[in-house]
Design a protein around this motif. Structure first.
Motif, mmCIF file in Angstrom:
data_model
loop_
_atom_site.group_PDB
_atom_site.id
_atom_site.type_symbol
_atom_site.label_atom_id
_atom_site.label_comp_id
_atom_site.label_asym_id
_atom_site.label_seq_id
_atom_site.Cartn_x
_atom_site.Cartn_y
_atom_site.Cartn_z
ATOM 1 N N GLU A 93 -23.474 -30.571 59.018
ATOM 2 C CA GLU A 93 -24.757 -31.258 59.168
ATOM 3 C C GLU A 93 -25.920 -30.298 58.903
ATOM 4 O O GLU A 93 -26.969 -30.690 58.403
ATOM 5 C CB GLU A 93 -24.891 -31.834 60.591
ATOM 6 C CG GLU A 93 -24.237 -33.195 60.741
ATOM 7 C CD GLU A 93 -24.364 -33.706 62.171
ATOM 8 O OE1 GLU A 93 -24.980 -32.996 63.001
ATOM 9 O OE2 GLU A 93 -23.843 -34.787 62.468
ATOM 10 N N ASN A 94 -25.723 -29.048 59.268
ATOM 11 C CA ASN A 94 -26.734 -28.019 59.045
ATOM 12 C C ASN A 94 -26.475 -27.391 57.675
ATOM 13 O O ASN A 94 -25.461 -26.733 57.466
ATOM 14 C CB ASN A 94 -26.651 -26.960 60.149
ATOM 15 C CG ASN A 94 -27.756 -25.924 60.042
ATOM 16 O OD1 ASN A 94 -28.357 -25.738 58.989
ATOM 17 N ND2 ASN A 94 -28.016 -25.247 61.150
ATOM 18 N N SER A 95 -27.382 -27.589 56.750
ATOM 19 C CA SER A 95 -27.184 -27.102 55.381
ATOM 20 C C SER A 95 -27.117 -25.582 55.302
ATOM 21 O O SER A 95 -26.645 -25.022 54.308
ATOM 22 C CB SER A 95 -28.313 -27.617 54.479
ATOM 23 O OG SER A 95 -29.576 -27.163 54.965
ATOM 24 N N GLN A 96 -27.580 -24.904 56.351
ATOM 25 C CA GLN A 96 -27.580 -23.442 56.340
ATOM 26 C C GLN A 96 -26.324 -22.831 56.956
ATOM 27 O O GLN A 96 -26.147 -21.609 56.896
ATOM 28 C CB GLN A 96 -28.801 -22.928 57.109
ATOM 29 C CG GLN A 96 -30.139 -23.320 56.491
ATOM 30 C CD GLN A 96 -31.314 -22.768 57.288
ATOM 31 O OE1 GLN A 96 -31.130 -22.141 58.328
ATOM 32 N NE2 GLN A 96 -32.520 -23.010 56.800
ATOM 33 N N SER A 97 -25.457 -23.665 57.531
ATOM 34 C CA SER A 97 -24.306 -23.136 58.278
ATOM 35 C C SER A 97 -23.441 -22.205 57.439
ATOM 36 O O SER A 97 -23.081 -21.098 57.863
ATOM 37 C CB SER A 97 -23.462 -24.285 58.822
ATOM 38 O OG SER A 97 -24.155 -25.009 59.797
ATOM 39 N N LEU A 98 -23.074 -22.637 56.233
ATOM 40 C CA LEU A 98 -22.210 -21.808 55.395
ATOM 41 C C LEU A 98 -22.907 -20.523 54.975
ATOM 42 O O LEU A 98 -22.266 -19.462 54.873
ATOM 43 C CB LEU A 98 -21.747 -22.600 54.168
ATOM 44 C CG LEU A 98 -20.797 -23.773 54.440
ATOM 45 C CD1 LEU A 98 -20.398 -24.445 53.140
ATOM 46 C CD2 LEU A 98 -19.557 -23.334 55.208
ATOM 47 N N ASP A 99 -24.200 -20.611 54.726
ATOM 48 C CA ASP A 99 -24.953 -19.402 54.369
ATOM 49 C C ASP A 99 -24.980 -18.413 55.528
ATOM 50 O O ASP A 99 -24.888 -17.189 55.326
ATOM 51 C CB ASP A 99 -26.385 -19.767 53.965
ATOM 52 C CG ASP A 99 -26.434 -20.581 52.682
ATOM 53 O OD1 ASP A 99 -25.622 -20.307 51.781
ATOM 54 O OD2 ASP A 99 -27.275 -21.496 52.595
ATOM 55 N N ILE A 100 -25.094 -18.959 56.745
ATOM 56 C CA ILE A 100 -25.086 -18.098 57.930
ATOM 57 C C ILE A 100 -23.743 -17.382 58.045
ATOM 58 O O ILE A 100 -23.676 -16.157 58.242
ATOM 59 C CB ILE A 100 -25.355 -18.926 59.206
ATOM 60 C CG1 ILE A 100 -26.783 -19.476 59.192
ATOM 61 C CG2 ILE A 100 -25.115 -18.083 60.457
ATOM 62 C CD1 ILE A 100 -27.044 -20.522 60.258
#
Length: 671
Positions: free
Chosen positions: A181-188
């Motif tokens: 759901e959080n588009s930044q999760s994988l980047d994090i």
């Protein structure tokens, strides 16, 4: 929160919980959290008790409070407490953890780039606990439904869509969905991979669990995780840029890297091809060569050997590798068999089960590997031991459910091995007490054992010899019982076995007819489950072959002429139509045509068939229609030369399930 007298906190525990809400200094709060953590670690009672008095809500409030003040030491203790709760088997407790929003809050905290190494390690371990429930499997991955496969269709492209069971994982409370759901999760997660070995292990295991379907696999693939994880793998296998395999630096990290490569390539042919083509710029070796080298060491970790083998199995099942590729036939297959029969696996009975299930996955549909698998008696002998006396193979006192699980896997693998080659069928069926044990498994209360026993009968039912000898009255009664079950999985497998067991030479045919199988099959023709519907028309097709006039009339009375015309005009399923047309040909046997054809009105039937020819159906359906028209015309005009029906007897034109092509008994053309 509900409370129960038997599970209330003790007086000392209540005093401790009070410190979470009292206005106390920071150091006292920290000591209270440490004491609380020590209480709940490994204690099912404490976790349940504290959950029931609302402690999770208190912890969440503390997490929010200290997130704003960025108190690392206290946050780490809260993470450790949450992580312990997340490892609970209590579904309601886990649901509450997710409802409160712990996962979202942890992901938010991970966006802070100024935290300490210990903070990241603790928070990621906590996050991982929400995803992991079993050591060797992805708890959120919807498994591919088991269907006994054959080889006729093995070179056709497979679907890249993993079927989903909405009841399993795709609810609003799925940790995987929250992650994406959080588009930044994988980047994090991508950024935090470089922090330490601990963060690498946690992140990779989270990614393994996130590979729940092709969409999620591709989202992960697009973030270049494969190349990064391949480099981690190489770093822990090779020294510098040397090409020789040396002592592994971190076996557990290698295990999770391999597990990720298995998860990302599972049932996804596009990603499997990309992974197969990946080459390390550091070593100039392909990923396959690197993983293959892990299977060449004798004293390698069993888990490393398992995942390295499973990687090649996944490439084979996505048709990136052929089943006779040395990576598959010489390394993966032999390693899995070795692991299944290895005597020192006492430390993990689950690894036995995983190896058996992976062999089932590999060998199901790849019958050219069956003789290789049983080249020595080692595998079959061990499978029989698992089935007959599993409790004697382990020193520990295993739970009954684990014994049932390993027996079920062994019986299913025997079913796969018995599904193709006649000589292997005979070796398996002739094993003393096998059929008796399979019957006992069906009569047990364990569903997986019941299903496995029916799968064995399905494999054996593809043999003329077995249908004439092994299939006794007891097996017939089991089939009649299973076909009436409330469990759809039992009904579908039973219908598969019955489809073969009603053939003219089967000793089961008469008993099944007397048991009322016809009425049951008629009911299933319009069942909402398409596979069961096809099984039913397939069984009627086989039953009509070389049957008596009375049986044919019973089939027609049950089907009704009106329903037959309706099926011909409205059915859009290729398999169903082919079976129905073949059934009609079987009914119009030369000696019975004059009696049965008038019931249909031959003119109307021919007109209906001619309309079918004008529709955009596959060639197989047009072929069946033409054969039937030719048959009817030759009856109306006896001097007209008939098309040869011999061409229709060489292969099966249908299958018990839409997803697979049939074999041996299932391939008999009952025309």
């Amino acid at each position: 929160m509900p409370s129960y007298d038997d599970d209330l906190p003790t007086q000392q525990e209540e005093i401790l919980l009070q410190k979470f809400t009292d206005n106390i200094d920071r150091q006292e709060r920290l000591h209270a959290l440490i004491e609380f953590k020590n209480l709940i670690l490994g204690s099912k009672r404490c976790k349940t008790t504290f959950y029931r008095v609302g402690t999770l809500d208190v912890l969440y409030n503390l997490l929010k409070e200290y997130s704003s003040s960025n108190d690392t030491d206290i946050l780490i203790q809260i993470f450790d407490c949450i992580s312990s709760f997340a490892k609970s088997n209590d579904k309601n407790l886990l649901k509450r953890l997710i409802e409160l929003g712990f996962i979202e809050q942890i992901l938010f905290l991970l966006t802070n780039e100024q935290q300490s190494k210990l903070f990241y390690e603790s928070s990621l371990r906590c996050l991982r606990s929400f995803f992991l429930s079993k050591k060797f499997s992805n708890p959120y991955l919807t498994p591919i439904p088991f269907i006994l496969l054959c080889d006729q269709n093995k070179f056709e492209p497979i679907s890249t869509i993993i079927p989903t069971d909405k009841s399993l994982s795709y609810s609003k409370l799925s940790p995987v969905d929250i992650l994406f759901e959080n588009s930044q999760s994988l980047d994090i997660l991508h950024r935090l991979l470089s922090i330490s070995k601990s963060t690498q292990i946690s992140i990779i295991e989270i990614l393994c669990c996130a590979c729940v379907n092709n969409q999620r696999q591709e989202q992960i693939m697009n973030k270049d995780f494969v190349e990064i994880i391949m480099n981690l793998l190489i770093e822990n296998i090779f020294y510098h840029k040397g090409i020789h395999l040396v002592t592994l630096r971190n076996e557990y990290l290698i295990e999770v890297c391999l597990k990720f490569l298995c998860s990302i390539s599972y049932e996804n042919s596009l990603i499997a091809q990309q992974v197969y083509s990946t080459i390390s710029s550091e070593t100039n070796r392909t990923l396959c060569e690197i993983i293959s080298s892990l299977l060449k060491k004798i004293n390698r970790s069993m888990i490393i050997s398992y995942y390295a083998s499973k990687f090649f199995v996944n490439l084979c099942k996505t048709k990136v590798l052929t089943c006779d590729d040395p990576y598959v036939s010489h390394q993966a297959l032999t390693t899995l068999i070795h692991l299944c029969t290895k005597s020192n696996l006492n430390q993990s009975v689950y690894l036995y089960i995983e190896c058996l299930d992976t062999l089932i996955y590999l060998l199901n549909g790849n019958s050219s590997l069956h003789h290789t698998a049983i080249y020595t008696e080692q595998l079959l002998s061990q499978l029989f031991r698992y089935l007959f006396t599993p409790n004697k193979l382990f020193n520990e006192n295993l739970d009954e459910t684990i014994l049932e699980q390993i027996r079920s896997s062994a019986l299913t693998l025997l079913a796969v091995l018995s599904s193709h080659h006649e000589d292997i069928k005979k070796r398996i069926a002739d094993q003393e007490n096998l059929i008796t044990t399979a019957i006992e498994c069906y009569r047990s209360s364990n569903l997986s054992l019941q299903i496995a026993s029916l799968r064995l009968f399905h494999g054996l039912s593809r043999s003329v010899h077995q249908l004439r000898t092994t299939f006794n009255d007891t097996i017939c009664d089991i089939l009649l019982d299973a076909i009436k079950s409330c469990d759809l999985s039992l009904v579908k497998i039973a219908s598969s076995v019955i489809s073969n067991s009603v053939l003219e030479f089967s000793i089961c045919r008469t008993r099944l007819l007397h048991g009322g199988i016809l009425n049951i099959l008629f009911t299933f023709l319009t069942h909402s489950d398409q596979e069961l519907s096809i099984n039913s028309i397939w069984a009627l097709r086989n039953l009509s072959y070389l049957s008596t006039l009375k049986t044919k009339q019973d089939i027609l009375n049950g089907l009704t002429i009106e329903r037959i015309y309706s099926f011909l005009e409205q059915s859009t399923d290729k398999q169903f139509l082919i079976c129905l047309l073949s059934l009609l040909r079987n009914l119009f046997n030369e000696k019975d045509t004059e009696i049965l054809l008038p019931i249909f009105n031959s003119t109307k039937l021919l007109s209906t068939l001619e309309r079918l020819l004008k529709k955009n159906y596959p060639g197989e359906i047009h072929r069946e229609v033409n054969l039937l028209i030719d048959h009817l015309n030759s009856n109306n005009f006896p001097t007209q030369k008939r098309l040869s029906a011999d061409s229709a007897t060489s292969s099966c034109r249908s299958s018990l399930f839409p997803e697979y092509d049939c074999d041996e008994m299932d391939q008999l053309d009952c025309s």
